[in-house]
Design a protein around this motif. Sequence first.
Motif, PDB file in Angstrom:
ATOM      1  N   ALA A 158      -8.599  -3.033   1.114  1.00  0.00           N
ATOM      2  CA  ALA A 158      -8.360  -1.778   0.469  1.00  0.00           C
ATOM      3  C   ALA A 158      -7.432  -1.033   1.138  1.00  0.00           C
ATOM      4  O   ALA A 158      -7.307  -1.018   2.299  1.00  0.00           O
ATOM      5  CB  ALA A 158      -9.572  -1.081   0.156  1.00  0.00           C
ATOM      6  N   ARG A 159      -6.698  -0.126   0.400  1.00  0.00           N
ATOM      7  CA  ARG A 159      -5.532   0.637   1.115  1.00  0.00           C
ATOM      8  C   ARG A 159      -6.242   1.504   2.182  1.00  0.00           C
ATOM      9  O   ARG A 159      -5.656   1.523   3.272  1.00  0.00           O
ATOM     10  CB  ARG A 159      -4.997   1.600   0.158  1.00  0.00           C
ATOM     11  CG  ARG A 159      -4.083   2.265   0.720  1.00  0.00           C
ATOM     12  CD  ARG A 159      -3.285   3.515  -0.187  1.00  0.00           C
ATOM     13  NE  ARG A 159      -3.599   2.940  -1.787  1.00  0.00           N
ATOM     14  CZ  ARG A 159      -3.056   3.810  -2.625  1.00  0.00           C
ATOM     15  NH1 ARG A 159      -2.539   4.907  -2.364  1.00  0.00           N
ATOM     16  NH2 ARG A 159      -2.970   3.368  -4.009  1.00  0.00           N
ATOM     17  N   GLY A 160      -7.470   1.875   2.039  1.00  0.00           N
ATOM     18  CA  GLY A 160      -7.843   2.857   3.120  1.00  0.00           C
ATOM     19  C   GLY A 160      -8.613   1.999   4.292  1.00  0.00           C
ATOM     20  O   GLY A 160      -8.941   2.639   5.355  1.00  0.00           O
ATOM     21  N   ARG A 205     -10.144  -9.833   0.619  1.00  0.00           N
ATOM     22  CA  ARG A 205      -9.799  -8.606   0.202  1.00  0.00           C
ATOM     23  C   ARG A 205      -9.192  -7.608   1.378  1.00  0.00           C
ATOM     24  O   ARG A 205     -10.107  -7.494   2.503  1.00  0.00           O
ATOM     25  CB  ARG A 205     -10.983  -8.022  -0.799  1.00  0.00           C
ATOM     26  CG  ARG A 205     -11.411  -8.654  -1.932  1.00  0.00           C
ATOM     27  CD  ARG A 205     -12.399  -7.870  -2.597  1.00  0.00           C
ATOM     28  NE  ARG A 205     -12.990  -8.862  -3.930  1.00  0.00           N
ATOM     29  CZ  ARG A 205     -12.449  -8.631  -4.960  1.00  0.00           C
ATOM     30  NH1 ARG A 205     -11.326  -7.643  -5.257  1.00  0.00           N
ATOM     31  NH2 ARG A 205     -12.845  -9.296  -5.939  1.00  0.00           N
ATOM     32  N   GLU A 258       1.771   1.503  -3.611  1.00  0.00           N
ATOM     33  CA  GLU A 258       0.576   2.328  -3.904  1.00  0.00           C
ATOM     34  C   GLU A 258      -0.581   1.410  -4.696  1.00  0.00           C
ATOM     35  O   GLU A 258      -1.485   2.055  -5.300  1.00  0.00           O
ATOM     36  CB  GLU A 258       0.729   3.692  -4.625  1.00  0.00           C
ATOM     37  CG  GLU A 258       1.880   4.525  -3.932  1.00  0.00           C
ATOM     38  CD  GLU A 258       2.058   5.910  -4.560  1.00  0.00           C
ATOM     39  OE1 GLU A 258       1.695   5.959  -5.804  1.00  0.00           O
ATOM     40  OE2 GLU A 258       2.640   6.673  -3.868  1.00  0.00           O
ATOM     41  N   LEU A 259      -0.605   0.361  -4.170  1.00  0.00           N
ATOM     42  CA  LEU A 259      -1.870  -0.689  -4.438  1.00  0.00           C
ATOM     43  C   LEU A 259      -3.158  -0.203  -4.205  1.00  0.00           C
ATOM     44  O   LEU A 259      -3.026   0.177  -2.623  1.00  0.00           O
ATOM     45  CB  LEU A 259      -1.499  -2.123  -4.278  1.00  0.00           C
ATOM     46  CG  LEU A 259      -0.249  -2.671  -4.813  1.00  0.00           C
ATOM     47  CD1 LEU A 259      -0.160  -4.054  -4.294  1.00  0.00           C
ATOM     48  CD2 LEU A 259      -0.459  -2.736  -6.316  1.00  0.00           C
ATOM     49  N   ALA A 260      -3.870  -0.156  -4.750  1.00  0.00           N
ATOM     50  CA  ALA A 260      -5.439   0.212  -4.032  1.00  0.00           C
ATOM     51  C   ALA A 260      -6.163  -1.047  -3.244  1.00  0.00           C
ATOM     52  O   ALA A 260      -6.681  -0.553  -2.456  1.00  0.00           O
ATOM     53  CB  ALA A 260      -6.317   0.616  -5.299  1.00  0.00           C
ATOM     54  N   GLU A 261      -5.673  -2.211  -3.683  1.00  0.00           N
ATOM     55  CA  GLU A 261      -6.250  -3.324  -3.166  1.00  0.00           C
ATOM     56  C   GLU A 261      -5.334  -4.464  -3.102  1.00  0.00           C
ATOM     57  O   GLU A 261      -4.653  -4.875  -4.135  1.00  0.00           O
ATOM     58  CB  GLU A 261      -7.680  -3.441  -3.762  1.00  0.00           C
ATOM     59  CG  GLU A 261      -8.298  -4.929  -3.068  1.00  0.00           C
ATOM     60  CD  GLU A 261      -9.838  -5.285  -3.961  1.00  0.00           C
ATOM     61  OE1 GLU A 261     -10.821  -5.163  -3.487  1.00  0.00           O
ATOM     62  OE2 GLU A 261      -9.625  -5.637  -5.149  1.00  0.00           O
ATOM     63  N   PHE A 287       0.731  -1.273  -0.096  1.00  0.00           N
ATOM     64  CA  PHE A 287      -0.009   0.134   0.066  1.00  0.00           C
ATOM     65  C   PHE A 287       0.899   1.117   0.088  1.00  0.00           C
ATOM     66  O   PHE A 287       0.662   2.217  -0.650  1.00  0.00           O
ATOM     67  CB  PHE A 287      -0.860  -0.009   1.190  1.00  0.00           C
ATOM     68  CG  PHE A 287      -2.228  -0.955   1.159  1.00  0.00           C
ATOM     69  CD1 PHE A 287      -2.746  -0.914  -0.151  1.00  0.00           C
ATOM     70  CD2 PHE A 287      -2.455  -1.625   2.138  1.00  0.00           C
ATOM     71  CE1 PHE A 287      -3.743  -1.953  -0.082  1.00  0.00           C
ATOM     72  CE2 PHE A 287      -3.619  -2.504   1.977  1.00  0.00           C
ATOM     73  CZ  PHE A 287      -4.176  -2.759   0.890  1.00  0.00           C
ATOM     74  N   ASP A 288       1.852   1.410   0.879  1.00  0.00           N
ATOM     75  CA  ASP A 288       2.637   2.565   0.969  1.00  0.00           C
ATOM     76  C   ASP A 288       3.525   2.848   0.070  1.00  0.00           C
ATOM     77  O   ASP A 288       4.116   4.068  -0.468  1.00  0.00           O
ATOM     78  CB  ASP A 288       3.390   2.510   2.424  1.00  0.00           C
ATOM     79  CG  ASP A 288       2.219   2.455   3.252  1.00  0.00           C
ATOM     80  OD1 ASP A 288       1.155   2.864   3.195  1.00  0.00           O
ATOM     81  OD2 ASP A 288       2.592   2.072   4.490  1.00  0.00           O
TER      82      ASP A 288
END
Length: 179
Positions: free
Chosen positions: A174-176, A172, A123-126, A119-120
């Motif tokens: 997600a990044r957020g 799954r 920068e993958l969204a999921e 993610f960091d």
Amino acid sequence: MTELRTDRLTLRRWRDADLEPWAAMNADPEVREHLGDPLTREQSDASVARFQAEFDRRGYGWWAVEVQATGEFIGFAGLDEVDDGMPFTGVEIGWRLARPAWGQGYATEAALAVLAHGFDTLELAEILAVTTAANLRSQAVMRRIGMTRDPAEDFDDPAAPEGPLRPNVLFRIARGARG
């Protein structure tokens, strides 16, 4: 190649010294229970060569995992592109540890480091995770790292033979969604 560190683990490039313990893991029927038949030494060595080539090409893949305090190789963790022919696409997280490393929190610790990198840095969204429906240990790790499962997304692995390796679950995150 990026090296990842946690409180207890180093996720690093593969070394020649990893080949023997990796082959022993891949020959262990309990380690392979949810993966298929044990691998020969040649198949195991070839997998490491593929891991290295994929890492060099993409910039991510399967890291060798070692215990910092001892330098002991205990398995792998990382990210991979979902195989062609699956009913979904994306990048999946995974891990595989030698039996003596089970039950010590290493899979969760390594997976959290891999998620953070995905993610960091990438920068993958999921990020996805897949395992057999019977692999409750890996599913527990998936839940511990914040992943969720929608049973409507469960599927039969088209590459698996009829039997216990065919029914699979999909998790799954997600990044957020990270806490």
